[in-house]
Design a protein around this motif. Structure first.
Motif, PDB file in Angstrom:
ATOM      1  N   ASP A 174      38.980  37.105  40.296  1.00  0.00           N
ATOM      2  CA  ASP A 174      38.433  37.634  39.047  1.00  0.00           C
ATOM      3  C   ASP A 174      37.860  39.042  39.288  1.00  0.00           C
ATOM      4  O   ASP A 174      36.969  39.230  40.122  1.00  0.00           O
ATOM      5  CB  ASP A 174      37.338  36.678  38.546  1.00  0.00           C
ATOM      6  N   THR A 175      38.389  40.028  38.563  1.00  0.00           N
ATOM      7  CA  THR A 175      38.020  41.433  38.797  1.00  0.00           C
ATOM      8  C   THR A 175      36.532  41.696  38.605  1.00  0.00           C
ATOM      9  O   THR A 175      35.926  42.457  39.365  1.00  0.00           O
ATOM     10  CB  THR A 175      38.814  42.349  37.837  1.00  0.00           C
ATOM     11  N   ASN A 176      35.952  41.073  37.577  1.00  0.00           N
ATOM     12  CA  ASN A 176      34.517  41.294  37.332  1.00  0.00           C
ATOM     13  C   ASN A 176      33.675  40.790  38.495  1.00  0.00           C
ATOM     14  O   ASN A 176      32.743  41.467  38.945  1.00  0.00           O
ATOM     15  CB  ASN A 176      34.075  40.588  36.045  1.00  0.00           C
ATOM     16  N   THR A 177      34.013  39.604  38.978  1.00  0.00           N
ATOM     17  CA  THR A 177      33.272  39.032  40.119  1.00  0.00           C
ATOM     18  C   THR A 177      33.441  39.924  41.340  1.00  0.00           C
ATOM     19  O   THR A 177      32.470  40.259  42.031  1.00  0.00           O
ATOM     20  CB  THR A 177      33.801  37.612  40.442  1.00  0.00           C
ATOM     21  N   GLN A 178      34.689  40.337  41.594  1.00  0.00           N
ATOM     22  CA  GLN A 178      34.980  41.190  42.747  1.00  0.00           C
ATOM     23  C   GLN A 178      34.143  42.469  42.700  1.00  0.00           C
ATOM     24  O   GLN A 178      33.472  42.823  43.667  1.00  0.00           O
ATOM     25  CB  GLN A 178      36.482  41.522  42.787  1.00  0.00           C
ATOM     26  N   GLN A 179      34.169  43.139  41.540  1.00  0.00           N
ATOM     27  CA  GLN A 179      33.452  44.420  41.432  1.00  0.00           C
ATOM     28  C   GLN A 179      31.949  44.231  41.541  1.00  0.00           C
ATOM     29  O   GLN A 179      31.260  44.994  42.210  1.00  0.00           O
ATOM     30  CB  GLN A 179      33.822  45.104  40.115  1.00  0.00           C
ATOM     31  N   SER A 180      31.455  43.206  40.884  1.00  0.00           N
ATOM     32  CA  SER A 180      30.011  42.961  40.884  1.00  0.00           C
ATOM     33  C   SER A 180      29.497  42.709  42.311  1.00  0.00           C
ATOM     34  O   SER A 180      28.509  43.310  42.747  1.00  0.00           O
ATOM     35  CB  SER A 180      29.710  41.778  39.957  1.00  0.00           C
ATOM     36  N   LEU A 181      30.199  41.834  43.060  1.00  0.00           N
ATOM     37  CA  LEU A 181      29.717  41.497  44.410  1.00  0.00           C
ATOM     38  C   LEU A 181      29.948  42.643  45.388  1.00  0.00           C
ATOM     39  O   LEU A 181      29.143  42.878  46.293  1.00  0.00           O
ATOM     40  CB  LEU A 181      30.361  40.191  44.895  1.00  0.00           C
ATOM     41  N   GLN A 235      26.406  31.165  51.296  1.00  0.00           N
ATOM     42  CA  GLN A 235      27.029  32.350  50.720  1.00  0.00           C
ATOM     43  C   GLN A 235      25.943  33.339  50.338  1.00  0.00           C
ATOM     44  O   GLN A 235      24.929  32.963  49.744  1.00  0.00           O
ATOM     45  CB  GLN A 235      27.877  32.004  49.480  1.00  0.00           C
ATOM     46  N   CYS A 236      26.136  34.600  50.722  1.00  0.00           N
ATOM     47  CA  CYS A 236      25.278  35.681  50.250  1.00  0.00           C
ATOM     48  C   CYS A 236      26.218  36.792  49.810  1.00  0.00           C
ATOM     49  O   CYS A 236      26.980  37.322  50.620  1.00  0.00           O
ATOM     50  CB  CYS A 236      24.324  36.152  51.342  1.00  0.00           C
ATOM     51  N   LEU A 237      26.183  37.107  48.518  1.00  0.00           N
ATOM     52  CA  LEU A 237      27.107  38.095  47.940  1.00  0.00           C
ATOM     53  C   LEU A 237      28.543  37.705  48.287  1.00  0.00           C
ATOM     54  O   LEU A 237      28.917  36.546  48.092  1.00  0.00           O
ATOM     55  CB  LEU A 237      26.752  39.519  48.417  1.00  0.00           C
ATOM     56  N   ASN A 238      29.344  38.637  48.840  1.00  0.00           N
ATOM     57  CA  ASN A 238      30.739  38.316  49.125  1.00  0.00           C
ATOM     58  C   ASN A 238      30.963  37.888  50.580  1.00  0.00           C
ATOM     59  O   ASN A 238      32.036  38.093  51.133  1.00  0.00           O
ATOM     60  CB  ASN A 238      31.668  39.494  48.744  1.00  0.00           C
ATOM     61  N   PHE A 239      29.970  37.281  51.183  1.00  0.00           N
ATOM     62  CA  PHE A 239      30.099  36.786  52.554  1.00  0.00           C
ATOM     63  C   PHE A 239      29.744  35.306  52.564  1.00  0.00           C
ATOM     64  O   PHE A 239      28.733  34.913  51.964  1.00  0.00           O
ATOM     65  CB  PHE A 239      29.176  37.562  53.496  1.00  0.00           C
ATOM     66  N   CYS A 240      30.569  34.508  53.202  1.00  0.00           N
ATOM     67  CA  CYS A 240      30.271  33.077  53.176  1.00  0.00           C
ATOM     68  C   CYS A 240      30.602  32.413  54.499  1.00  0.00           C
ATOM     69  O   CYS A 240      31.253  32.993  55.373  1.00  0.00           O
ATOM     70  CB  CYS A 240      31.028  32.404  52.032  1.00  0.00           C
ATOM     71  N   SER A 241      30.112  31.194  54.648  1.00  0.00           N
ATOM     72  CA  SER A 241      30.471  30.396  55.809  1.00  0.00           C
ATOM     73  C   SER A 241      30.800  28.985  55.356  1.00  0.00           C
ATOM     74  O   SER A 241      30.132  28.435  54.479  1.00  0.00           O
ATOM     75  CB  SER A 241      29.344  30.405  56.843  1.00  0.00           C
TER      76      SER A 241
END
Ligand SMILES: Nc1ncnc2c1ncn2[C@@H]1O[C@H](C[S@+](CC[C@H]([NH3+])C(=O)[O-])CC(=O)[O-])[C@@H](O)[C@H]1O
Ligand SMILES: O=C(O)C(=O)Cc1ccccc1
Length: 246
Positions: A174-181, A235-241
């Motif tokens: 999702d472009t909005n999610t991508q840009q926001s994060l 998960q924190c922003l666009n980084f997850c485990s």
């Protein structure tokens, strides 16, 4: 002992592809802490997760270990009898320093788990039976077409009850999610003292070297590799485990 990351602070006419060389190894602890939101929490938690799943007399792998932060955390937390850690990285500069850090840690722990650091390519390194495998921000640097085969080999090496801990930067369909994060991640970097120039040049350097997948791609690939269940534990922003179970 380690330096502040200023590797991208001066303007380059052409930004070279990112490589885990001597310069990067020298500043790596500072670079990763200021670049990956949640990194210290992930490192500490990997020790806790490994402690829950490490089986007595078993092997633990830290694949793409860099300076061995995850290995050090596991050595602080894993209490299972007779475990051994094998930490592997294909960057000579990382391996050399990782060995020094682990020797320094030996002196601080009462009964340190034996840890061996290997210079090797995880894409073809033969894996022995094991109870825990860590891929902490490593899979994203492996060629996309080699990722499934690697995860399949990891799954096959894991003993029943074993787990894979997989941390990655995420992309979002999702472009909005991508840009926001992505914007929030830049804000995180700016707040940690990186300039717009540093952020832009680092972005160019990793563009073709570090290729993140979406959460859906990870879930699907883990399933294809034979893991029965996987879920995000951080998960924190666009980084997850994630944890993937055998
Ligand atoms: N094919 C490969 N074989 C072996 N090593 C590899 C390969 N490809 C990349 N690497 C190694 O994977 C590491 C990725 S850094 C991991 C952080 C660490 N896990 C940490 O817990 O601090 C993540 C980052 O810098 O964002 C580097 O040291 C590479 O040399
Ligand atoms: O710096 C970034 O933008 C990242 O996505 C993470 C990272 C951290 C350390 C080396 C390469 C990439």
């Amino acid at each position: 002992m380690t330096d502040v990351d200023k590797l991208f602070a001066t303007p380059f006419s052409k930004v070279a592809d990112f490589a885990f060389d001597e310069q990067v190894a020298r500043v790596f602890p500072d670079m990763i802490k200021r670049s990956v939101p949640g990194y210290p929490t992930i490192i500490e938690s990997i020790g806790l997760i490994a402690a829950q799943h490490a089986q007595p007399q078993s092997l633990i792998y830290d694949l793409g270990c860099s300076l061995g932060a995850a290995t050090q955390s596991m050595r602080r937390h894993v209490g299972s009898e007779g475990c051994q850690i094998v930490a592997i990285d294909n960057a000579a500069a990382m391996v050399e320093r990782c060995r020094e850090y682990l020797s320094a840690q030996d002196a601080m722990l009462e009964e340190p788990l034996p840890a061996q650091v290997v210079l090797g390519d995880i894409v073809n390194y033969p894996l022995a039976p094991c109870s825990v495998v860590v891929l902490n921000f490593t899979l994203q640097f492996v060629k996309p077409e080699e990722r499934l085969a690697l995860l399949t080999r990891i799954r096959q090496a894991l003993q029943p009850g074993g787990v894979l801990i997989l941390s990655e930067k995420l992309n979002f369909a999702d472009t909005n999610t991508q840009q926001s994060l992505e914007q929030l991640h830049y804000a995180f970097k700016r707040a940690n003292g990186y300039s717009d120039l540093e952020i832009a040049q680092k972005r160019s350097a990793i563009e073709y070297v570090m290729l993140p997948d979406t959460q859906e791609q990870h879930q699907q690939r883990l399933q294809q590799a034979g893991f029965s269940h996987s879920h995000i534990w951080f998960q924190c922003l666009n980084f997850c485990s994630m944890i993937a179970h055998t």
